[in-house]
Design an enzyme around this catalytic site. Structure first.
Site, PDB file in Angstrom:
ATOM      1  CB  ALA A   1      34.845  43.241  33.724  1.00  0.00           C
TER       2      ALA A   1
ATOM      3  N   GLY B   1      38.252  47.188  34.542  1.00  0.00           N
ATOM      4  CA  GLY B   1      37.841  46.865  35.912  1.00  0.00           C
ATOM      5  C   GLY B   1      39.029  46.694  36.848  1.00  0.00           C
TER       6      GLY B   1
ATOM      7  CD  GLU C   1      35.981  50.592  36.078  1.00  0.00           C
ATOM      8  OE1 GLU C   1      35.891  49.375  35.792  1.00  0.00           O
ATOM      9  OE2 GLU C   1      35.158  51.436  35.717  1.00  0.00           O
TER      10      GLU C   1
ATOM     11  CD  GLU D   1      36.676  50.132  30.718  1.00  0.00           C
ATOM     12  OE1 GLU D   1      37.443  51.017  30.315  1.00  0.00           O
ATOM     13  OE2 GLU D   1      36.684  49.682  31.886  1.00  0.00           O
TER      14      GLU D   1
HETATM   15  N1  CAA Z   1      38.641  39.129  30.022  1.00  0.00           N
HETATM   16  C1  CAA Z   1      38.774  37.841  29.655  1.00  0.00           C
HETATM   17  N2  CAA Z   1      39.939  37.306  29.250  1.00  0.00           N
HETATM   18  C2  CAA Z   1      41.006  38.117  29.205  1.00  0.00           C
HETATM   19  C3  CAA Z   1      40.950  39.470  29.552  1.00  0.00           C
HETATM   20  C4  CAA Z   1      39.693  39.981  30.000  1.00  0.00           C
HETATM   21  N3  CAA Z   1      39.548  41.244  30.389  1.00  0.00           N
HETATM   22  N4  CAA Z   1      42.161  40.024  29.383  1.00  0.00           N
HETATM   23  C5  CAA Z   1      42.970  39.034  28.950  1.00  0.00           C
HETATM   24  N5  CAA Z   1      42.280  37.877  28.839  1.00  0.00           N
HETATM   25  C6  CAA Z   1      42.767  36.571  28.425  1.00  0.00           C
HETATM   26  C7  CAA Z   1      42.964  36.531  26.911  1.00  0.00           C
HETATM   27  O1  CAA Z   1      41.740  36.260  26.250  1.00  0.00           O
HETATM   28  C8  CAA Z   1      43.965  35.404  26.806  1.00  0.00           C
HETATM   29  O2  CAA Z   1      43.266  34.180  26.957  1.00  0.00           O
HETATM   30  P1  CAA Z   1      43.510  32.979  25.860  1.00  0.00           P
HETATM   31  O3  CAA Z   1      44.948  32.610  26.061  1.00  0.00           O
HETATM   32  O4  CAA Z   1      42.535  31.945  26.328  1.00  0.00           O
HETATM   33  O5  CAA Z   1      43.240  33.564  24.531  1.00  0.00           O
HETATM   34  C9  CAA Z   1      44.843  35.578  28.044  1.00  0.00           C
HETATM   35  O6  CAA Z   1      44.070  36.351  28.963  1.00  0.00           O
HETATM   36  C10 CAA Z   1      46.131  36.326  27.770  1.00  0.00           C
HETATM   37  O7  CAA Z   1      45.808  37.549  27.118  1.00  0.00           O
HETATM   38  P2  CAA Z   1      46.498  38.018  25.749  1.00  0.00           P
HETATM   39  O8  CAA Z   1      46.872  36.851  24.920  1.00  0.00           O
HETATM   40  O9  CAA Z   1      45.594  39.031  25.118  1.00  0.00           O
HETATM   41  O10 CAA Z   1      47.836  38.685  26.345  1.00  0.00           O
HETATM   42  P3  CAA Z   1      48.657  39.910  25.714  1.00  0.00           P
HETATM   43  O11 CAA Z   1      49.905  40.017  26.559  1.00  0.00           O
HETATM   44  O12 CAA Z   1      48.811  39.774  24.249  1.00  0.00           O
HETATM   45  O13 CAA Z   1      47.756  41.218  25.978  1.00  0.00           O
HETATM   46  C11 CAA Z   1      46.355  42.662  27.284  1.00  0.00           C
HETATM   47  C12 CAA Z   1      47.502  41.624  27.302  1.00  0.00           C
HETATM   48  C13 CAA Z   1      46.829  43.937  26.590  1.00  0.00           C
HETATM   49  C14 CAA Z   1      46.032  42.963  28.748  1.00  0.00           C
HETATM   50  C15 CAA Z   1      45.135  42.084  26.528  1.00  0.00           C
HETATM   51  O14 CAA Z   1      44.836  40.796  27.059  1.00  0.00           O
HETATM   52  C16 CAA Z   1      43.892  42.917  26.638  1.00  0.00           C
HETATM   53  O15 CAA Z   1      43.764  43.916  25.957  1.00  0.00           O
HETATM   54  N6  CAA Z   1      42.950  42.519  27.530  1.00  0.00           N
HETATM   55  C17 CAA Z   1      41.681  43.180  27.665  1.00  0.00           C
HETATM   56  C18 CAA Z   1      41.817  44.462  28.462  1.00  0.00           C
HETATM   57  C19 CAA Z   1      40.471  45.162  28.542  1.00  0.00           C
HETATM   58  O16 CAA Z   1      39.890  45.515  27.552  1.00  0.00           O
HETATM   59  N7  CAA Z   1      39.967  45.345  29.778  1.00  0.00           N
HETATM   60  C20 CAA Z   1      38.689  45.969  29.999  1.00  0.00           C
HETATM   61  C21 CAA Z   1      37.598  44.944  30.114  1.00  0.00           C
HETATM   62  S1  CAA Z   1      35.979  45.677  30.176  1.00  0.00           S
HETATM   63  C22 CAA Z   1      35.805  46.202  31.774  1.00  0.00           C
HETATM   64  O17 CAA Z   1      36.659  45.988  32.609  1.00  0.00           O
HETATM   65  C23 CAA Z   1      34.504  46.916  32.085  1.00  0.00           C
HETATM   66  C24 CAA Z   1      34.451  47.544  33.409  1.00  0.00           C
HETATM   67  O18 CAA Z   1      34.478  48.754  33.534  1.00  0.00           O
HETATM   68  C25 CAA Z   1      34.305  46.774  34.600  1.00  0.00           C
END
Ligand code: CAA
Length: 242
Positions: free
Chosen positions: A90, A133, A136, A156
């Site tokens: 998400a 998400g 999911e 999460e």
């Molecule tokens: N939401 C918003 N933006 C996101 C995102 C997310 N879930 N995941 C990645 N991005 C964005 C980053 O902010 C970044 O944007 P900017 O360039 O503007 O800073 C861009 O995508 C690239 O990401 P990274 O620079 O972080 O890329 P990376 O290769 O270093 O890492 C990753 C990749 C490990 C996937 C890392 O981006 C990450 O940990 N993302 C979050 C994953 C996460 O926590 N997901 C769960 C979300 S909560 C949820 O989903 C609740 C639910 O149950 C529905």
């Protein structure tokens, strides 16, 4: 529209869908594929955000599913992302400042269930990150085909919250309680091979509603605010158990 399609490098089929859905899709690419045009193909297309599932994207996904369900020619639907990311979860930037009241009142994420309610078989073709998400969403589909680079995870906990779109329920059924708990409690990811090895069927019970309420409740905590703010500010979260 013709110019729009050319600037976005869309095929004729994708153009037709842009029109048919009553507007242009911003976050997904949609077309009919196969010799008989009987496969509804949806590609998540927010590459800069690793296909983070913002509300606009999920709205468009529901619209595309509606169109394919109503289309007698379409027999099955495929949802995919890119080599790098199926979907990284998400949209954290969109969620970061939501309050508990807002989550509860709008029943945040409830609309996502549309994917699991499709009357036609839905296949997730997953490569790269399928996190939170994204994992999911894949599990809401009827079949998952995973590529070599696929990584599944429910991270999460690292954001101070819990899965909110069926993760605790479907993951348990997909990989078993032990591995599911390990993944949900650590945020660690598994690859396609690990997922396949641990897959087995379990009885389906309705736990999603309960999970969603707990997910909403995390938005009343300081740790959720800290976890998501730390992600956006690109620093390590400092949780206070608050
Ligand atoms: N939401 C918003 N933006 C996101 C995102 C997310 N879930 N995941 C990645 N991005 C964005 C980053 O902010 C970044 O944007 P900017 O360039 O503007 O800073 C861009 O995508 C690239 O990401 P990274 O620079 O972080 O890329 P990376 O290769 O270093 O890492 C990753 C990749 C490990 C996937 C890392 O981006 C990450 O940990 N993302 C979050 C994953 C996460 O926590 N997901 C769960 C979300 S909560 C949820 O989903 C609740 C639910 O149950 C529905």
């Amino acid at each position: 529209l013709d110019n729009f399609c050319k600037t976005k490098f869309l095929t004729d089929h994708q153009c037709w869908f842009s029109l048919h859905a009553g507007g242009q899709y911003e976050y997904i690419l949609v077309e009919k594929r196969g010799e008989k045009s009987d496969v509804g193909f949806i590609q998540l297309n927010r590459p800069k955000a690793l296909n983070a599932l913002c509300e606009g994207l999920m709205r468009e996904l529901r619209q595309a599913l509606d169109v394919f369900e109503a289309d007698g020619e379409v027999g099955a639907i495929v949802i995919t992302g890119s080599d790098r990311a199926f979907a990284a979860g998400a949209d954290i930037k969109e969620m970061q400042n939501k309050t508990f009241q807002e989550c509860y009142r709008t029943d945040f994420l409830a609309h996502w269930n549309r994917v699991s309610q499709s009357k036609k078989p839905v296949i997730a073709a997953v490569n790269g990150f399928a996190l939170g998400g994204g994992c999911e969403l894949a599990m809401m589909c009827d079949i998952i085909y995973a590529g070599e680079k696929a990584q599944f995870g429910q991270p999460e906990i690292l954001l101070g919250t819990i899965p909110g779109a069926g993760g605790t329920q479907r993951l348990t059924r997909a990989v078993g309680k032990s591995l599911a708990m390990e993944m949900v409690l650590t945020g660690d990811r598994i690859n396609a091979q690990d997922a396949k090895q641990s897959a087995f069927e379990m009885t389906l019970a309705e736990g999603n509603h309960f999970e969603k309420r707990l997910f909403h409740a995390t938005f009343a905590t300081g740790d959720q605010k800290e976890g998501m703010t730390a992600f956006v500010e690109k620093r390590k979260a400092s949780f206070q158990d608050s």
